[in-house]
Design a protein around this motif. Structure first.
Motif, PDB file in Angstrom:
ATOM      1  N   TYR A  12       3.800  -2.009  -9.005  1.00 18.93           N
ATOM      2  CA  TYR A  12       4.190  -3.566  -8.317  1.00 18.93           C
ATOM      3  C   TYR A  12       3.473  -3.738  -7.865  1.00 18.93           C
ATOM      4  O   TYR A  12       3.151  -5.381  -8.105  1.00 18.93           O
ATOM      5  N   LEU A  13       2.519  -3.280  -7.275  1.00 20.44           N
ATOM      6  CA  LEU A  13       1.240  -4.420  -7.011  1.00 20.44           C
ATOM      7  C   LEU A  13       0.319  -4.766  -8.075  1.00 20.44           C
ATOM      8  O   LEU A  13       0.087  -6.073  -7.546  1.00 20.44           O
ATOM      9  N   GLN A  14       0.811  -4.450  -9.214  1.00 23.75           N
ATOM     10  CA  GLN A  14      -0.388  -4.795 -10.820  1.00 23.75           C
ATOM     11  C   GLN A  14       0.547  -6.299 -10.602  1.00 23.75           C
ATOM     12  O   GLN A  14       0.309  -7.167 -11.753  1.00 23.75           O
ATOM     13  N   SER A  15       2.149  -6.148 -10.420  1.00 22.13           N
ATOM     14  CA  SER A  15       2.711  -7.031 -11.476  1.00 22.13           C
ATOM     15  C   SER A  15       2.521  -8.048 -10.006  1.00 22.13           C
ATOM     16  O   SER A  15       2.858  -9.545 -10.893  1.00 22.13           O
ATOM     17  N   LEU A  16       1.942  -7.833  -9.008  1.00 18.39           N
ATOM     18  CA  LEU A  16       2.017  -8.636  -8.228  1.00 18.39           C
ATOM     19  C   LEU A  16       0.465 -10.449  -8.737  1.00 18.39           C
ATOM     20  O   LEU A  16      -0.095  -9.567  -9.155  1.00 18.39           O
ATOM     21  N   SER A  17       0.546 -11.360  -8.495  1.00 21.37           N
ATOM     22  CA  SER A  17      -1.182 -12.483  -9.038  1.00 21.37           C
ATOM     23  C   SER A  17      -1.369 -12.322  -7.423  1.00 21.37           C
ATOM     24  O   SER A  17      -2.007 -13.973  -6.903  1.00 21.37           O
ATOM     25  N   LEU A  18      -2.431 -11.515  -7.718  1.00 18.21           N
ATOM     26  CA  LEU A  18      -3.295 -11.064  -5.931  1.00 18.21           C
ATOM     27  C   LEU A  18      -4.259 -11.579  -6.758  1.00 18.21           C
ATOM     28  O   LEU A  18      -5.388 -11.110  -7.423  1.00 18.21           O
ATOM     29  N   SER A  19      -5.817 -12.009  -5.446  1.00 19.09           N
ATOM     30  CA  SER A  19      -6.987 -12.352  -6.473  1.00 19.09           C
ATOM     31  C   SER A  19      -7.346 -11.258  -5.841  1.00 19.09           C
ATOM     32  O   SER A  19      -7.401 -10.927  -5.330  1.00 19.09           O
ATOM     33  N   ALA A  20      -9.282 -11.468  -6.672  1.00 19.40           N
ATOM     34  CA  ALA A  20      -9.956  -9.946  -6.231  1.00 19.40           C
ATOM     35  C   ALA A  20      -9.521 -10.678  -4.990  1.00 19.40           C
ATOM     36  O   ALA A  20     -10.260  -9.137  -4.149  1.00 19.40           O
ATOM     37  N   ARG A  21      -9.639 -11.624  -4.127  1.00 17.39           N
ATOM     38  CA  ARG A  21      -9.597 -11.314  -2.431  1.00 17.39           C
ATOM     39  C   ARG A  21      -9.180 -10.804  -1.558  1.00 17.39           C
ATOM     40  O   ARG A  21      -9.086  -9.719  -1.056  1.00 17.39           O
ATOM     41  N   ASN A  22      -7.741 -10.974  -2.383  1.00 21.50           N
ATOM     42  CA  ASN A  22      -6.595 -10.361  -1.165  1.00 21.50           C
ATOM     43  C   ASN A  22      -6.790  -8.913  -2.512  1.00 21.50           C
ATOM     44  O   ASN A  22      -5.969  -8.214  -1.384  1.00 21.50           O
ATOM     45  N   GLN A  23      -6.800  -8.570  -3.489  1.00 21.60           N
ATOM     46  CA  GLN A  23      -7.143  -6.667  -3.841  1.00 21.60           C
ATOM     47  C   GLN A  23      -8.015  -6.647  -2.761  1.00 21.60           C
ATOM     48  O   GLN A  23      -7.796  -5.030  -2.518  1.00 21.60           O
ATOM     49  N   ARG A  24      -9.296  -7.188  -2.759  1.00 23.35           N
ATOM     50  CA  ARG A  24      -9.560  -6.220  -1.881  1.00 23.35           C
ATOM     51  C   ARG A  24      -9.626  -6.334  -0.493  1.00 23.35           C
ATOM     52  O   ARG A  24      -9.856  -4.989   0.566  1.00 23.35           O
ATOM     53  N   LEU A  26      -6.520  -5.655   0.756  1.00 23.24           N
ATOM     54  CA  LEU A  26      -5.183  -4.808   0.883  1.00 23.24           C
ATOM     55  C   LEU A  26      -6.193  -3.707   0.283  1.00 23.24           C
ATOM     56  O   LEU A  26      -5.303  -2.442   1.825  1.00 23.24           O
ATOM     57  N   GLY A  27      -7.044  -3.776  -0.306  1.00 26.39           N
ATOM     58  CA  GLY A  27      -7.176  -1.596  -0.092  1.00 26.39           C
ATOM     59  C   GLY A  27      -8.155  -1.856   0.748  1.00 26.39           C
ATOM     60  O   GLY A  27      -8.533  -0.450   1.271  1.00 26.39           O
ATOM     61  N   GLU A  28      -8.646  -2.777   1.763  1.00 24.74           N
ATOM     62  CA  GLU A  28      -9.356  -2.166   2.574  1.00 24.74           C
ATOM     63  C   GLU A  28      -8.788  -1.889   4.131  1.00 24.74           C
ATOM     64  O   GLU A  28      -8.504  -1.242   5.036  1.00 24.74           O
ATOM     65  N   ARG A  29      -7.368  -2.719   4.256  1.00 28.07           N
ATOM     66  CA  ARG A  29      -6.495  -2.173   5.283  1.00 28.07           C
ATOM     67  C   ARG A  29      -5.709  -1.024   4.308  1.00 28.07           C
ATOM     68  O   ARG A  29      -5.823  -0.286   5.463  1.00 28.07           O
ATOM     69  N   LEU A  30      -5.714  -0.172   3.225  1.00 30.10           N
ATOM     70  CA  LEU A  30      -5.476   1.046   2.650  1.00 30.10           C
ATOM     71  C   LEU A  30      -6.063   2.031   3.259  1.00 30.10           C
ATOM     72  O   LEU A  30      -5.910   3.167   3.946  1.00 30.10           O
ATOM     73  N   ILE A  31      -7.732   1.243   3.265  1.00 31.17           N
ATOM     74  CA  ILE A  31      -8.503   2.211   3.310  1.00 31.17           C
ATOM     75  C   ILE A  31      -8.283   2.420   4.815  1.00 31.17           C
ATOM     76  O   ILE A  31      -8.874   3.972   6.027  1.00 31.17           O
ATOM     77  N   GLU A  32      -8.471   1.713   6.157  1.00 32.69           N
ATOM     78  CA  GLU A  32      -8.143   1.844   7.688  1.00 32.69           C
ATOM     79  C   GLU A  32      -7.050   2.247   7.991  1.00 32.69           C
ATOM     80  O   GLU A  32      -7.080   3.341   8.503  1.00 32.69           O
ATOM     81  N   ALA A  33      -6.348   2.564   7.493  1.00 30.20           N
ATOM     82  CA  ALA A  33      -4.960   3.426   7.721  1.00 30.20           C
ATOM     83  C   ALA A  33      -5.559   4.601   7.455  1.00 30.20           C
ATOM     84  O   ALA A  33      -4.872   5.319   8.361  1.00 30.20           O
ATOM     85  N   SER A  34      -5.416   4.989   6.642  1.00 28.77           N
ATOM     86  CA  SER A  34      -5.643   6.091   5.897  1.00 28.77           C
ATOM     87  C   SER A  34      -7.641   6.713   6.824  1.00 28.77           C
ATOM     88  O   SER A  34      -6.932   7.966   7.733  1.00 28.77           O
TER      89      SER A  34
END
Length: 85
Positions: A12-24, A26-34
């Motif tokens: 699903y995440l790959q199907s979204l048209s996220l910019s590199a900035r948006n991907q970064r 999202l990744g940072e939010r996931l890392i913070e949560a963990s």
């Protein structure tokens, strides 16, 4: 989450048209949560250990600690000793 659910989420995440900035972002939010969860879990463990230590503190705690240290240095069969005097 099981592997199938994680794969679906990844697809699903790959199907979204996220910019590199948006991907970064999202990744940072996931890392913070963990990281927050890990810190919270470690904090809970420390609280439990501190509570246990508090139950053993004082004169009886010192006697128990000394008995454990002595038994580690000695090569003899340990005996159960009553803590009541």
């Amino acid at each position: 989450m099981n592997a199938i659910s994680l794969n679906k989420l990844w697809n699903y995440l790959q199907s979204l048209s996220l910019s590199a900035r948006n991907q970064r972002w999202l990744g940072e939010r996931l890392i913070e949560a963990s990281t927050d969860r890990t810190i919270s879990e470690e904090s809970n463990k420390l609280e439990k250990l501190n509570a246990l230590f508090g139950a053993w503190s004082g004169a009886d705690g010192e006697r128990i600690e000394n008995a454990i240290r002595e038994s580690r240095h000695a090569d003899y069969q340990r005996e159960i000793v009553s803590m009541d005097e």
